[in-house]
Design an enzyme around this catalytic site. Structure first.
Site, short mmCIF file in Angstrom:
data_model
loop_
_atom_site.label_atom_id
_atom_site.label_comp_id
_atom_site.label_asym_id
_atom_site.label_seq_id
_atom_site.Cartn_x
_atom_site.Cartn_y
_atom_site.Cartn_z
N TRP A 47 -21.67 -6.69 14.37
CA TRP A 47 -22.42 -5.71 15.17
C TRP A 47 -22.68 -6.17 16.59
CZ3 TRP A 47 -26.61 -8.20 16.97
CH2 TRP A 47 -27.15 -9.25 16.20
N ASN A 48 -22.53 -7.47 16.90
CA ASN A 48 -23.04 -7.97 18.17
C ASN A 48 -22.12 -7.72 19.37
OD1 ASN A 48 -21.32 -9.84 16.95
ND2 ASN A 48 -22.36 -11.59 17.87
N LYS A 87 -13.29 -2.01 9.14
CA LYS A 87 -14.62 -1.64 8.69
C LYS A 87 -15.63 -2.23 9.69
CE LYS A 87 -17.47 -3.66 6.21
NZ LYS A 87 -18.59 -3.35 7.15
N PRO A 88 -16.11 -1.42 10.62
CA PRO A 88 -17.10 -1.94 11.58
C PRO A 88 -18.46 -2.13 10.91
CG PRO A 88 -16.78 0.41 11.93
CD PRO A 88 -15.79 0.00 10.87
N GLY A 126 -18.35 -13.04 11.28
CA GLY A 126 -19.70 -12.89 10.77
C GLY A 126 -20.25 -14.20 10.27
N GLU A 144 -13.89 -16.18 11.65
CA GLU A 144 -14.68 -16.64 12.79
C GLU A 144 -16.13 -16.53 12.34
OE1 GLU A 144 -17.18 -16.76 15.42
OE2 GLU A 144 -16.39 -14.90 16.26
N LEU A 145 -16.72 -17.67 11.95
CA LEU A 145 -17.98 -17.67 11.23
C LEU A 145 -19.12 -18.20 12.11
CD1 LEU A 145 -16.50 -18.91 7.83
CD2 LEU A 145 -16.78 -16.58 8.66
N ARG A 148 -27.16 -14.64 27.17
CA ARG A 148 -26.17 -13.55 27.15
C ARG A 148 -26.20 -12.88 25.78
NH1 ARG A 148 -20.31 -13.03 26.31
NH2 ARG A 148 -20.35 -15.08 25.33
N CYS A 165 -22.31 -15.84 18.37
CA CYS A 165 -21.95 -17.07 17.65
C CYS A 165 -21.69 -18.21 18.62
CB CYS A 165 -20.73 -16.82 16.78
SG CYS A 165 -19.32 -16.17 17.69
N GLU A 208 -28.60 -21.15 12.74
CA GLU A 208 -28.19 -20.36 13.91
C GLU A 208 -29.34 -19.44 14.30
OE1 GLU A 208 -24.08 -18.17 15.32
OE2 GLU A 208 -24.67 -18.05 13.21
N SER A 259 -15.28 -17.93 26.68
CA SER A 259 -14.40 -16.91 26.09
C SER A 259 -13.45 -16.32 27.13
CB SER A 259 -15.23 -15.79 25.47
OG SER A 259 -16.06 -16.29 24.45
#
Length: 485
Positions: free
Chosen positions: A157-158, A181-182, A235, A257-258, A285, A291, A388, A448
């Site tokens: 969601w982010n 699946k968003p 996620g 990507e955790l 940010r 993450c 986290e 990124s």
């Protein structure tokens, strides 16, 4: 500039399966504005049967899409990039409404997310193999690349746009079809993006979108279907582990990507102006909900007090509010659970001896806001150093020498990204070698880039997204021998 109601009226509200917008078998569910708590729109709620129909469509389209000339695939991705660029303000506003981030940051995400479309439009025509004589001279070797096949993407969601484009663009470039699946909390951007792909000329069935409140129930039969060949998830690590276990039954290719627990190391010789600027970017940010957000600020004891004072002054001056308001720097957290979790981490740290320098509390009223916060003297064993944060909290601990800094930085099960600030080039190179992360920012607070491989080590995941490496996640290698003579 388009208004909120006008924009929401243009966003599709159905499932996108086989090129057709349609109702969900479970009715509808609301999408909430986290800044107000109000419902933005109601959208289709998919059942497991809807999910399989989406996979049916992706399977049916796979052979034709794989056979589509690379230049055609490239041109479609490039048209999508151009359309997204034209509609940047609309996509930015949509993300601000459903996720809460300030509009300026949402505009930055459109730029970042769009770059994956442009980058992989260029990579689509550069998929290559090799040809040559084997060492024995008895034959010719041909090594070729083929699309993996139908893929299933579960996005977070982010970053509603960038996480979709970062997965969809390389898959399409490689010749794979997709079911997406968003996240239930922020599905509108993905629906709008699917509509944009349709307008860009993407054939029916190549990308399919299922929105649902039953994530596990819808995902499980798709993952278990033997026709699926690839799973990609962004996620949390606990959910990622469960998905890897499910994917093992079908020996699926997986990209994960955790979670992250990024160290931000400031040495005594650092340029503190750059370090403070980098800290504000790396921590705040996306309201700290990333993450890649710096989680543990590990600062040399000789500069820790000055660093803490500087970041506290910056944090105290930050404007909080709905992301649509001019000048807002801190929007809401995604929901009430996020607010409660952030508050619990702060209170645990304070209870173990940390000092509060700024913020520290949830904000009363509509929406799910938490003050941007700075705490220092965080003790070893505090939850905030292990978990986290995913919120606007900057937590500072200190170190005495380089070896201690490395030990503290690596003292985690995670290894997504690290940040190091030092003027010593030799030390910087040592940190590249010694810190156990898949990415690193050396005197930089943001790493990124669509042209760079994004991903982590240890329990932060496997595989890479972006860069030259990104398209290979969607290709399988085939070797053919042709005997001589």
């Amino acid at each position: 500039m388009i208004g909120e109601a006008e924009l929401l009226a243009t966003v599709p509200r159905g499932l996108y399966i086989g090129g057709v917008w349609q109702d969900g078998g479970a009715g509808t569910f609301p999408v909430i504005d986290p800044a107000t708590g109000n419902t933005l729109v109601e959208i289709a709620d998919a059942t497991p049967e809807d999910g399989i129909r989406a996979l049916d469509a992706a399977v049916a389209a796979q052979d034709a899409w794989a056979a589509t000339p690379p230049r055609t695939r490239s041109d479609i991705l490039r048209r999508a990039f151009d359309l997204l660029t034209e509609r940047a303000d609309e996509f930015a506003l949509l993300m601000t409404l459903e996720m809460g981030k300030p509009r300026a940051e949402a505009r930055g995400e459109v730029t970042y997310g769009g770059e994956f479309l442009r980058w992989f439009s260029e990579e689509a025509v550069r998929i290559a193999g090799r040809y040559g004589t084997n060492p024995e001279g008895t034959g010719r070797m041909i090594v070729s690349q083929r699309p993996v096949g139908p893929c299933f993407f579960i996005t977070p969601w982010n970053f509603p746009l960038a996480m979709a484009t970062r997965k969809i663009a390389p898959a399409l470039a490689a010749g794979c079809t997709v079911v997406v699946k968003p996240a239930e909390l922020t599905p509108l951007t993905t629906l709008a993006f699917a509509q944009l792909l349709q307008e860009a000329g993407l054939p029916a069935g190549v990308v399919n979108v299922v929105t649902t409140t039953r994530s596990g129930a819808v995902s499980a039969p798709i993952i278990a279907d033997p026709r699926l060949r690839k799973l990609s998830f962004t996620g949390s690590t606990p959910v990622g582990k469960k998905l890897i276990a499910q994917a093992a039954e079908g020996v699926l290719r997986v990209s994960m990507e955790l979670g992250g627990n990024a160290p931000f190391v400031v040495f005594d010789d650092a340029d503190l102006d750059k370090a403070v600027d980098g800290a504000m970017l790396a921590k705040f940010r996306n309201i700290g909900q990333a993450c890649t957000a710096a989680n543990r600020f590990i600062v040399h004891e000789s500069v820790a007090e000055e660093f803490a004072d500087r970041v506290s002054a910056r944090v105290t001056a930050m404007k909080i509010g709905r992301g649509t308001e001019e000048g807002v720097q801190i929007g809401p957290l995604i929901d009430r659970t996020a607010v409660e979790g952030t508050g619990a981490l702060v209170q645990d740290a304070l209870g173990k001896g940390a000092r509060l320098l700024a913020g520290g509390s949830a904000i009363d009223g509509p929406g799910t806001f938490f003050e941007p916060t700075v705490i220092t003297d965080v003790a070893a064993g505090s939850d905030i150093l292990r978990e986290e944060i995913f919120g606007p909290v900057l937590a500072i601990a200190t170190f005495a020498d380089e070896d201690e800094a490395v030990r503290l930085a690596n003292d985690t099960d995670y290894g997504l990204v690290s940040y190091v600030f030092t003027r010593d080039l030799a030390r910087g190179h040592r940190m590249i070698d010694r810190l156990e992360t898949g990415m690193m920012g050396l005197n930089a607070g943001v790493v990124s880039n669509a042209a760079a491989p994004f991903g982590g080590v240890k329990q932060s995941g496997m595989g890479r997204e972006g860069g030259l490496e990104g398209i290979h996640e969607y290709l399988s290698t085939k070797y053919t021998l042709i005997p001589a003579g």
